[in-house]
Motif scaffolding. Structure first.
Motif, PDB file in Angstrom:
ATOM      1  N   ARG A 210       0.837  -1.205   0.000  1.00  0.00           N
ATOM      2  CA  ARG A 210       0.000   0.000   0.000  1.00  0.00           C
ATOM      3  C   ARG A 210       0.877   1.263   0.000  1.00  0.00           C
ATOM      4  NH1 ARG A 210      -5.331  -1.089   1.801  1.00  0.00           N
ATOM      5  NH2 ARG A 210      -5.464   0.901   2.899  1.00  0.00           N
ATOM      6  N   GLY A 211       1.877   1.250  -0.865  1.00  0.00           N
ATOM      7  CA  GLY A 211       2.720   2.435  -1.012  1.00  0.00           C
ATOM      8  C   GLY A 211       4.158   2.226  -0.615  1.00  0.00           C
ATOM      9  N   GLY A 212       4.452   1.159   0.123  1.00  0.00           N
ATOM     10  CA  GLY A 212       5.831   0.901   0.511  1.00  0.00           C
ATOM     11  C   GLY A 212       5.996   0.778   2.011  1.00  0.00           C
ATOM     12  N   PRO A 213       7.243   0.699   2.481  1.00  0.00           N
ATOM     13  CA  PRO A 213       7.512   0.491   3.907  1.00  0.00           C
ATOM     14  C   PRO A 213       6.949   1.591   4.803  1.00  0.00           C
ATOM     15  CG  PRO A 213       9.524   1.076   2.721  1.00  0.00           C
ATOM     16  CD  PRO A 213       8.486   0.772   1.687  1.00  0.00           C
ATOM     17  N   GLY A 214       6.749   2.781   4.260  1.00  0.00           N
ATOM     18  CA  GLY A 214       6.179   3.856   5.065  1.00  0.00           C
ATOM     19  C   GLY A 214       4.780   3.554   5.552  1.00  0.00           C
ATOM     20  N   CYS A 215       4.053   2.707   4.837  1.00  0.00           N
ATOM     21  CA  CYS A 215       2.720   2.318   5.284  1.00  0.00           C
ATOM     22  C   CYS A 215       2.819   1.296   6.415  1.00  0.00           C
ATOM     23  CB  CYS A 215       1.908   1.759   4.125  1.00  0.00           C
ATOM     24  SG  CYS A 215       0.145   1.554   4.492  1.00  0.00           S
ATOM     25  N   THR A 216       3.853   0.453   6.358  1.00  0.00           N
ATOM     26  CA  THR A 216       4.088  -0.494   7.450  1.00  0.00           C
ATOM     27  C   THR A 216       4.434   0.275   8.726  1.00  0.00           C
ATOM     28  OG1 THR A 216       4.968  -2.052   5.810  1.00  0.00           O
ATOM     29  CG2 THR A 216       5.366  -2.564   8.124  1.00  0.00           C
ATOM     30  N   VAL A 217       5.247   1.311   8.597  1.00  0.00           N
ATOM     31  CA  VAL A 217       5.598   2.161   9.742  1.00  0.00           C
ATOM     32  C   VAL A 217       4.344   2.819  10.317  1.00  0.00           C
ATOM     33  CG1 VAL A 217       6.794   4.277  10.435  1.00  0.00           C
ATOM     34  CG2 VAL A 217       7.970   2.597   9.011  1.00  0.00           C
ATOM     35  N   ALA A 218       3.501   3.385   9.446  1.00  0.00           N
ATOM     36  CA  ALA A 218       2.290   4.060   9.904  1.00  0.00           C
ATOM     37  C   ALA A 218       1.367   3.106  10.652  1.00  0.00           C
ATOM     38  CB  ALA A 218       1.565   4.685   8.705  1.00  0.00           C
ATOM     39  N   THR A 219       1.288   1.864  10.175  1.00  0.00           N
ATOM     40  CA  THR A 219       0.425   0.872  10.816  1.00  0.00           C
ATOM     41  C   THR A 219       0.943   0.513  12.199  1.00  0.00           C
ATOM     42  OG1 THR A 219      -0.169  -0.020   8.642  1.00  0.00           O
ATOM     43  CG2 THR A 219      -0.601  -1.416  10.545  1.00  0.00           C
ATOM     44  N   TRP A 220       2.252   0.347  12.321  1.00  0.00           N
ATOM     45  CA  TRP A 220       2.851   0.069  13.630  1.00  0.00           C
ATOM     46  C   TRP A 220       2.555   1.209  14.607  1.00  0.00           C
ATOM     47  CZ3 TRP A 220       5.983  -3.416  16.370  1.00  0.00           C
ATOM     48  CH2 TRP A 220       6.243  -4.627  15.728  1.00  0.00           C
ATOM     49  N   TYR A 221       2.693   2.428  14.150  1.00  0.00           N
ATOM     50  CA  TYR A 221       2.469   3.567  15.050  1.00  0.00           C
ATOM     51  C   TYR A 221       1.013   3.635  15.495  1.00  0.00           C
ATOM     52  CZ  TYR A 221       2.432   8.244  17.013  1.00  0.00           C
ATOM     53  OH  TYR A 221       2.282   9.318  17.867  1.00  0.00           O
TER      54      TYR A 221
END
Length: 557
Positions: A210-221
């Motif tokens: 869903r756009g790259g690793p930045g979406c994984t970061v956002a989900t964790w936060y």
């Protein structure tokens, strides 16, 4: 659970089920060609010219210094659970061009600032991501599963590495790829395509697509409330190159194991009982093995990854492996080409500096854990959810910089500040964040807490009905330093710990969010930060050389 079908996301070619393939791929039938050991050819080396550099400048070191730098750059990249990305070679600027960079977060919510300790130090949080991308010939050979070539990647390995503010200890939390949660809205920076927040639950490994690793970061936060400073993402090829470069990593199994099923599933790993040094493709097989370890689920695989990571760090810290400049240069080439980092880690020098911070924590103070979880039922059978109490406790310990090994920390309580205004003149916005992944928000909670504040003299407290984002822990945010004392006054009035009072540019005024830990009426009762790491987190100490994997029945030989 398939990929989200949220309207507006559009169709994507060759989309695969988030719970299939990836790190489960069949290496036995679709693995690399015979004879491939994952080593680089060295064709891209700089050649002997590196030895002709002049001496005497401040950024050039002697042979011993070079090896020390290389070893620790290798160490920081090795901390990616997939086996590490490899070592960087500080003197070659072209390596910086090899690194792929991406935005740190693609979500709308801005992460809160870290709370400094009494010495002015702040913790460091790095999200380590293992991608199953088949985006190169090498990754396709190693990953197998031809029907997935060209499909969006999955974040099948996710680990949050937390380095304490005083650098005395390090904690790691793994989130199983089968975790069901809500993914926030993410905007792909390359295409400007907006992926709306999922209306239901989706598997956490879908975030990468869903756009790259930045979406994984956002989900964790969104899930944990833990501020993330950097991410590092690695692919299959990086695992192999690192495992080869360090000469093998000792792993242990309690019986003969062969990860292979009649229908061709499994990693292909075949080991004899006892301890074996694995490297190259065999190391990748170890990290991908699910069938054959423990109960055959992603949880067993995560535990095996923790064992490998601890063992690898011990090998690297012995300093006896990475001493051949030629091998290091090969490794640097492979590593930087395989690694994707956030824009705050866009040079090898920055990675080296990061390594210098990470090496301050001794192996005996490294603690590996898995997010406490519970299995789903019905349509969610085979998936997991964060365990309501234990997972929240683990996340809070990391947020509060409490060591997961139970040992004393140098961390001191936040400095109390006096309010700059009478409580009756302090505006407070109260939000209802009591929704969880499995429960609806409690109606009226923001109003109830607003009335509590009013009764304590905060007559300007108002309910914010526009923001109802799920929040695990109750907390108070403030936008500027001059409001910190007033924000602390709000927290003190309700019994909220000062560690939950943080500066954030995501709010325009003092904002109290009632979290999922305060769903019932009555006074707020903050969980004790001194509590031990939950047993359900399966803590594994970095110095534990006795760890050995249990074998799943039916996979012996």
């Amino acid at each position: 659970m398939g990929r989200s079908s949220t309207p507006g996301e559009g169709t994507r070619p060759r989309v695969r089920h988030a719970g299939q393939l990836g790190w489960d791929d069949d290496l036995y039938t679709n693995g690399p060609a015979p004879g491939r050991d994952g080593r680089g050819t060295g064709a891209d080396r700089e050649g002997p010219g590196h030895g002709g550099r002049r001496r005497g400048t401040s950024h050039r070191h002697g042979k011993r210094g070079k090896r020390r730098i290389l070893r620790w750059v290798a160490y920081v990249l090795a901390l990616v659970i997939l086996g590490g990305a490899g070592a960087g070679y500080l003197y070659y600027e072209h390596l910086n061009g090899n690194l792929k960079k991406a935005d740190l977060t693609l979500g709308d919510k801005k992460m809160a600032d870290h709370k400094a300790n009494a010495a002015g130090q702040t913790p460091l949080n790095i999200l380590l991501i293992g991608s199953d991308a088949r985006d190169s010939k090498e990754n396709q050979k190693l990953g197998g599963a031809k029907d997935t070539f060209g499909a969006p990647p999955l974040a099948d390995v996710q680990m949050l590495l937390h380095l304490s503010a005083d650098r005395s200890n390090m904690s790691v939390i793994s989130m199983p790829r089968d975790t069901l949660l809500q993914i926030p809205k993410c905007t792909d920076p390359k295409t400007d395509h907006v992926y709306p927040a999922t209306t239901g639950l989706a598997m956490t490994n879908e975030t990468l697509g869903r756009g790259g690793p930045g979406c994984t970061v956002a989900t964790w936060y969104e899930l944990t409330g833990i501020t993330i400073d950097h991410f590092m993402m690695i692919d299959f090829a990086g695992v192999v190159s690192m495992a080869d470069a360090i000469g093998g990593v000792p792993v242990c199994v309690k019986g003969n194991v062969y990860s292979h099923t009649r229908d061709g599933k499994g990693s292909g790993l075949k080991l004899e009982e006892g301890t074996t040094k694995v490297k190259g493709k065999q190391a990748l097989q170890w990290l991908r093995t699910r069938y054959g370890f423990e109960d055959g689920t992603d949880l067993g695989r995560t535990h095996a990854q923790h064992m490998y990571m601890n063992s690898m760090v011990r090998e690297l810290r012995k300093g006896t492996k990475l001493t051949d400049p030629g091998k290091l240069m090969d490794l640097a080439e492979a590593a930087t080409k395989a690694l994707t980092v956030d824009k705050g880690l866009d040079t090898v020098k920055k990675l080296y500096d990061l390594a210098g911070e990470l090496k301050k924590a001794p192996t005996k103070r490294i603690t590996m854990t898995t997010m406490p979880n519970v299995y789903g039922t019905g349509v969610n059978k085979g998936r997991v959810f964060p365990m309501p109490v234990d997972a929240d406790q683990l996340f809070q310990m990391v947020r509060d910089d409490v060591p997961l090994d139970g040992k004393a920390s140098k961390r001191k309580a936040p400095t109390a500040k006096e309010p700059t205004s009478p409580v009756a003149e302090i505006p407070v916005s109260v939000r209802n964040g009591t929704r969880t992944d499995t429960e609806y928000p409690v109606k009226g909670r923001a109003t109830a807490v607003q009335e509590l504040l009013t009764g304590k003299g905060f007559t300007q407290a108002e309910v914010d009905t526009q923001h109802t984002e799920a929040t695990a822990r109750t907390g108070v945010l403030f936008p500027s330093v001059d409001m910190e004392g007033n924000a602390q006054a709000v927290a003190k009035a309700l019994g909220i710990p000062l560690t939950a009072v943080k500066k954030s540019t995501d709010v325009s005024g003092i904002t109290l969010t009632v979290g999922a830990d305060w769903r019932e009426d009555g006074d707020y009762s903050a969980p004790s930060a001194a509590e031990k790491t939950p047993e359900s987190a399966r803590a594994l100490n970095g110095d534990d050389e006795t760890a050995c994997m249990d074998i799943q029945p039916g996979f012996g030989w």
